[in-house]
Write a protein that holds these residues in place. Structure first.
Motif, PDB file in Angstrom:
ATOM      1  N   ARG A  26       0.720  -1.178   0.089  1.00 36.15           N
ATOM      2  CA  ARG A  26      -0.161   0.018  -0.082  1.00 36.15           C
ATOM      3  C   ARG A  26       0.843   1.201   0.022  1.00 36.15           C
ATOM      4  N   LEU A  27       0.623   2.114  -1.123  1.00 42.51           N
ATOM      5  CA  LEU A  27       1.447   3.301  -0.957  1.00 42.51           C
ATOM      6  C   LEU A  27       0.775   4.476  -0.297  1.00 42.51           C
ATOM      7  N   PHE A  28       1.007   5.229   0.652  1.00 46.93           N
ATOM      8  CA  PHE A  28       0.347   6.135   1.176  1.00 46.93           C
ATOM      9  C   PHE A  28       0.466   7.283   0.441  1.00 46.93           C
ATOM     10  N   GLN A  29      -0.903   8.255   0.362  1.00 44.97           N
ATOM     11  CA  GLN A  29      -0.905   9.302  -0.316  1.00 44.97           C
ATOM     12  C   GLN A  29       0.235  10.526   0.205  1.00 44.97           C
ATOM     13  N   GLY A  30       0.995  10.935  -0.611  1.00 46.41           N
ATOM     14  CA  GLY A  30       2.090  11.836  -0.444  1.00 46.41           C
ATOM     15  C   GLY A  30       3.331  10.928  -0.395  1.00 46.41           C
ATOM     16  N   TRP A  31       3.477   9.901  -0.776  1.00 48.77           N
ATOM     17  CA  TRP A  31       4.456   8.769  -0.697  1.00 48.77           C
ATOM     18  C   TRP A  31       4.999   8.434  -1.892  1.00 48.77           C
ATOM     19  N   ASP A  32       6.426   7.998  -2.113  1.00 44.82           N
ATOM     20  CA  ASP A  32       6.626   7.524  -3.347  1.00 44.82           C
ATOM     21  C   ASP A  32       7.202   6.360  -3.228  1.00 44.82           C
ATOM     22  N   ARG A  33       7.923   5.439  -4.069  1.00 49.12           N
ATOM     23  CA  ARG A  33       8.549   4.203  -3.936  1.00 49.12           C
ATOM     24  C   ARG A  33       9.678   4.011  -4.907  1.00 49.12           C
ATOM     25  N   LEU A  34      10.585   3.174  -4.400  1.00 53.74           N
ATOM     26  CA  LEU A  34      11.829   2.830  -5.213  1.00 53.74           C
ATOM     27  C   LEU A  34      11.986   1.436  -5.225  1.00 53.74           C
ATOM     28  N   GLU A  35      12.725   0.730  -5.864  1.00 54.78           N
ATOM     29  CA  GLU A  35      13.129  -0.460  -5.710  1.00 54.78           C
ATOM     30  C   GLU A  35      14.822  -0.519  -5.827  1.00 54.78           C
ATOM     31  N   LEU A  36      15.494  -1.140  -4.818  1.00 58.39           N
ATOM     32  CA  LEU A  36      16.778  -1.041  -4.735  1.00 58.39           C
ATOM     33  C   LEU A  36      17.171  -2.867  -4.952  1.00 58.39           C
ATOM     34  N   VAL A  41      11.403   0.022  -1.092  1.00 56.62           N
ATOM     35  CA  VAL A  41      11.424   1.191  -0.247  1.00 56.62           C
ATOM     36  C   VAL A  41      10.308   2.245  -0.440  1.00 56.62           C
ATOM     37  N   GLN A  42       9.591   2.700   0.556  1.00 56.14           N
ATOM     38  CA  GLN A  42       8.550   3.799   0.572  1.00 56.14           C
ATOM     39  C   GLN A  42       9.104   4.832   1.167  1.00 56.14           C
ATOM     40  N   TYR A  43       9.059   6.082   0.587  1.00 56.64           N
ATOM     41  CA  TYR A  43       9.637   7.348   1.173  1.00 56.64           C
ATOM     42  C   TYR A  43       8.693   8.461   1.057  1.00 56.64           C
ATOM     43  N   GLN A  44       8.547   9.248   2.098  1.00 59.63           N
ATOM     44  CA  GLN A  44       7.990  10.625   1.712  1.00 59.63           C
ATOM     45  C   GLN A  44       8.490  11.432   0.435  1.00 59.63           C
ATOM     46  N   GLU A  45       7.316  11.946  -0.156  1.00 58.97           N
ATOM     47  CA  GLU A  45       7.748  12.711  -1.426  1.00 58.97           C
ATOM     48  C   GLU A  45       8.515  13.834  -0.938  1.00 58.97           C
ATOM     49  N   GLY A  46       9.547  14.198  -1.774  1.00 57.00           N
ATOM     50  CA  GLY A  46      10.332  15.403  -1.248  1.00 57.00           C
ATOM     51  C   GLY A  46      11.897  14.978  -0.930  1.00 57.00           C
ATOM     52  N   MET A  47      11.866  13.500  -0.096  1.00 61.39           N
ATOM     53  CA  MET A  47      13.134  13.197   0.325  1.00 61.39           C
ATOM     54  C   MET A  47      14.072  12.985  -1.097  1.00 61.39           C
ATOM     55  N   LYS A  78      13.085  -9.801  -0.961  1.00 66.71           N
ATOM     56  CA  LYS A  78      13.496  -8.439  -0.838  1.00 66.71           C
ATOM     57  C   LYS A  78      12.078  -7.921  -0.016  1.00 66.71           C
ATOM     58  N   PRO A  79      12.695  -7.339   1.247  1.00 70.29           N
ATOM     59  CA  PRO A  79      11.745  -7.012   2.160  1.00 70.29           C
ATOM     60  C   PRO A  79      11.349  -5.411   1.742  1.00 70.29           C
ATOM     61  N   LEU A  80      10.176  -5.054   2.475  1.00 71.92           N
ATOM     62  CA  LEU A  80       9.887  -3.714   2.173  1.00 71.92           C
ATOM     63  C   LEU A  80       9.981  -2.806   3.485  1.00 71.92           C
ATOM     64  N   ILE A  81      10.533  -1.671   3.266  1.00 74.94           N
ATOM     65  CA  ILE A  81      11.020  -0.669   4.223  1.00 74.94           C
ATOM     66  C   ILE A  81      10.374   0.652   3.731  1.00 74.94           C
ATOM     67  N   VAL A  82       9.598   1.070   4.887  1.00 74.72           N
ATOM     68  CA  VAL A  82       9.198   2.571   4.629  1.00 74.72           C
ATOM     69  C   VAL A  82       9.965   3.453   5.544  1.00 74.72           C
ATOM     70  N   VAL A  83      10.687   4.380   5.104  1.00 74.04           N
ATOM     71  CA  VAL A  83      11.618   5.189   5.461  1.00 74.04           C
ATOM     72  C   VAL A  83      11.018   6.700   5.729  1.00 74.04           C
ATOM     73  N   TYR A  84      11.620   7.561   6.842  1.00 69.76           N
ATOM     74  CA  TYR A  84      11.374   8.684   7.123  1.00 69.76           C
ATOM     75  C   TYR A  84      12.802   9.193   7.206  1.00 69.76           C
ATOM     76  N   PRO A  85      12.493  10.561   6.755  1.00 67.82           N
ATOM     77  CA  PRO A  85      13.828  11.572   6.855  1.00 67.82           C
ATOM     78  C   PRO A  85      14.559  11.644   8.104  1.00 67.82           C
ATOM     79  N   ASP A  86      13.999  11.352   9.232  1.00 71.04           N
ATOM     80  CA  ASP A  86      14.540  11.577  10.286  1.00 71.04           C
ATOM     81  C   ASP A  86      13.525  11.042  11.611  1.00 71.04           C
TER      82      ASP A  86
END
Length: 272
Positions: A26-36, A41-47, A78-86
């Protein structure tokens, strides 16, 4: 949501669905994703994605070592990680968790939530929850949390059969209050109520000390192999095979460990 959190407005907004290795992400509104190479990885837009990549690539060798040594069957996972800037951003988004939570594993999404600047210990702790849940989703609390506490302090720079230290706070507890950790039966905690801080701490310490005790005996490897072959089994079955005499001996050996503890031990009968 059932979560395991690492401790010292909830993000349930609009969800988009994407499929990844059999999981719904599930991709939260205001978030984006990338594959490494290592993970999704899911991350907040703007990171800054270059910073996300650099941070995860820096931390991943210690995570990979944990996976290879304790969860070798997950080498292609390949696990799923939701990351925050700090950490502050994570805290703002995790107000449904206790105030001292530094990160958490969300079992409903099979994902860890963590800030990119969290310590390696925090990453190892939460990834151990994720990996173990992938191997055995029914593992009881004492093994889930005990293993996570052991692996957060695990020195991946050492060879496989080297001594590993118990968490300092567990060492202090054993030295000052060993009677609280004694067991009359092998009735280990199967769950906790996070709204009961005192009870949660006591059960967490007991779980961590007992798993470390299994490490010193060389039994942790037996348990991990057993759960890989039989995911819904009792972890202790792979040591005692359910025999009453063997279970009582294990309990007495644990009592002896509390009486003469070792806090930086190599696993017995270890083969590199």
């Amino acid at each position: 949501m059932r979560s395991y959190f690492y401790s010292s407005a909830t993000l349930i907004l609009c969800a988009l669905l994407a499929s990844c290795r059999g999981y719904d992400i599930r991709l939260f509104q205001g978030w984006d994703r990338l594959e490494l190479d290592c993970c999704y990885v899911q991350y907040q837009e703007g990171m800054d994605t270059s910073k996300i990549r650099a941070a995860i690539e820096w931390k991943w060798p210690t995570v990979k070592a944990i996976q290879e040594r304790f969860f070798p069957q997950l080498k292609d996972f390949k696990p799923l990680i939701v990351v925050y800037p700090d950490q502050e951003s994570y805290n703002r988004s995790s107000k449904h968790l206790p105030d001292n939570a530094l990160a958490h594993y969300d079992r409903s999404r099979k994902a860890i939530h963590v800030s990119v600047d969290a310590s390696d210990a925090v990453w190892r702790h939460e990834m151990s929850h994720l990996y173990l849940d992938e191997v055995s989703s029914t593992a009881p609390f004492w093994f889930q949390e005990g293993l996570a506490r052991f692996l957060q302090n695990y020195n991946t720079q050492k060879p496989t059969c080297s001594p590993q230290a118990i968490l300092p706070e567990f060492k202090t507890w054993v030295e000052k209050n060993p009677e609280s950790l004694a067991l009359e039966t092998l009735d280990l905690p199967t769950s906790v109520d996070f709204m009961d801080p005192t009870g949660t701490v006591e059960k967490t310490v007991l779980s961590g000390v007992f798993v470390y005790f299994l490490w010193t005996r060389g039994d942790l490897t037996k348990v991990m192999r057993g759960l890989s072959d039989s995911p819904r089994s009792d972890p202790l079955f792979h040591i005692t095979y359910g025999e009453r005499g063997a279970m009582n001996k294990l309990r007495l050996d644990y009592i002896s460990y509390l009486e003469r503890p070792v806090f930086n031990a190599a696993p017995a009968n270890c083969s590199p």
